[in-house]
Design an enzyme around this catalytic site. Structure first.
Site, PDB file in Angstrom:
ATOM      1  N   TYR A  42       0.813  -1.214   0.000  1.00  0.00           N
ATOM      2  CA  TYR A  42       0.000   0.000   0.000  1.00  0.00           C
ATOM      3  C   TYR A  42       0.852   1.273   0.000  1.00  0.00           C
ATOM      4  O   TYR A  42       0.325   2.353  -0.242  1.00  0.00           O
ATOM      5  CB  TYR A  42      -0.925   0.035   1.212  1.00  0.00           C
ATOM      6  CG  TYR A  42      -1.838  -1.160   1.369  1.00  0.00           C
ATOM      7  CD1 TYR A  42      -2.092  -2.024   0.311  1.00  0.00           C
ATOM      8  CD2 TYR A  42      -2.439  -1.430   2.596  1.00  0.00           C
ATOM      9  CE1 TYR A  42      -2.921  -3.126   0.472  1.00  0.00           C
ATOM     10  CE2 TYR A  42      -3.279  -2.515   2.763  1.00  0.00           C
ATOM     11  CZ  TYR A  42      -3.508  -3.367   1.702  1.00  0.00           C
ATOM     12  OH  TYR A  42      -4.331  -4.451   1.870  1.00  0.00           O
ATOM     13  N   HIS A 106       1.302 -11.651   2.246  1.00  0.00           N
ATOM     14  CA  HIS A 106       0.216 -10.952   1.573  1.00  0.00           C
ATOM     15  C   HIS A 106      -0.437 -11.807   0.492  1.00  0.00           C
ATOM     16  O   HIS A 106      -1.669 -11.915   0.426  1.00  0.00           O
ATOM     17  CB  HIS A 106       0.735  -9.638   0.969  1.00  0.00           C
ATOM     18  CG  HIS A 106      -0.339  -8.650   0.678  1.00  0.00           C
ATOM     19  ND1 HIS A 106      -0.104  -7.303   0.497  1.00  0.00           N
ATOM     20  CD2 HIS A 106      -1.681  -8.787   0.533  1.00  0.00           C
ATOM     21  CE1 HIS A 106      -1.242  -6.670   0.273  1.00  0.00           C
ATOM     22  NE2 HIS A 106      -2.214  -7.560   0.270  1.00  0.00           N
TER      23      HIS A 106
END
Length: 271
Positions: A42, A106
């Site tokens: 992000y 992730h």
């Protein structure tokens, strides 16, 4: 280490503007959130950390850092052993923390190799850099494999989950394996706001369709992490107070399934 308590959290994917991200995280914690989710991918860990520090260092707000679950996720390009070690420490530096409450894989793609990657997550936990280990976007088979390799219990599995994509199999495995299922995109990228069935349920109960979706998730033992900003941050937190009748929960369970909204070509389920 006791099991991880994961209440409704703040998702920060898409909060790309540093000032907005910091303000949103600070406002969420001040409003009562105690679960903040970010990721190397992000590119906002520093801004998230600033928001956490702003609130936890303010004596007037009385928010203890130890009461906040901070989660981040290792980028799929960084899952070779040395890269996990290096970038996990870099994440801590950006966040301004000496430990992370929950460290995820992730995506089990690209540089992910279960036998090589997962023992480093154990190592980071043993060295006190991560309290808990999690996985994200795993298939049932990959989840079972990870459980066999890891010494640490899997504390959480993060996947897309909302009323039109309910993840019943993974919810069942979360109950069986005693970990939390964390649901990203719990508002289906905003689609729940115009979902006729959810709108009708919301009208019957005097709440928005967004709160209907979040309350359903909480009732079904999913920890949703909606991304929000402004007034929606506080509004979403109200989901914990919404008590939908069982008939409405059952109606949501029976909704026709939609398609994945987050579906990269190289995701594990597409192999």
């Amino acid at each position: 280490m006791p099991p991880l308590d994961l209440p409704l959290g703040l998702g920060t994917s898409g909060l790309d503007d540093p000032a907005e991200c910091t303000e949103t995280v600070a406002a969420a914690l001040a409003a009562g959130y105690r679960h903040v989710d970010t990721a190397q991918m992000y590119d906002n860990e520093a801004a998230v950390g600033e928001g956490i520090d702003r609130v936890c260092s303010d004596p007037d707000l009385d928010v203890d850092r130890d009461d906040v679950v901070v989660a981040t996720k290792v980028h799929p390009d960084n899952l070779s052993p040395e890269d996990v070690r290096e970038t996990a420490r870099e994440s801590l530096e950006r966040l301004g923390l000496d430990r992370i409450d929950l460290l995820y894989v992730h995506w089990p793609i690209r540089t992910y190799d279960a036998e090589a990657t997962l023992p480093v997550f154990d190592e980071l936990r043993e060295n006190g850099l991560a309290d808990h280990v999690g996985v994200s976007n795993f298939t049932p088979d990959l989840l079972r494999e990870a459980r066999e390799i890891l010494d640490a219990p899997i504390a959480a599995h993060q996947v897309e989950c909302h009323p039109r994509f309910q993840q019943s199999e993974l919810r069942g495995l979360a109950a069986e394996f005693d970990h939390r299922l964390v649901g990203y995109s719990p508002l289906a990228k905003g689609a729940v706001l115009d979902d006729e069935e959810l709108v009708e349920i919301g009208e019957r109960n005097g709440v928005s369709p967004a709160l209907v979706a979040l309350a359903w998730a909480l009732d079904r033992d999913v920890s949703p992490i909606p991304k929000s900003s402004g007034d929606h941050v506080i509004e979403n937190l109200r989901a914990a107070e919404v008590d939908l009748p069982e008939s409405d929960l059952a109606a949501i369970d029976a909704l026709g399934p939609g398609e994945r909204l987050i579906d990269p070509d190289d995701a594990a389920w597409n192999r």
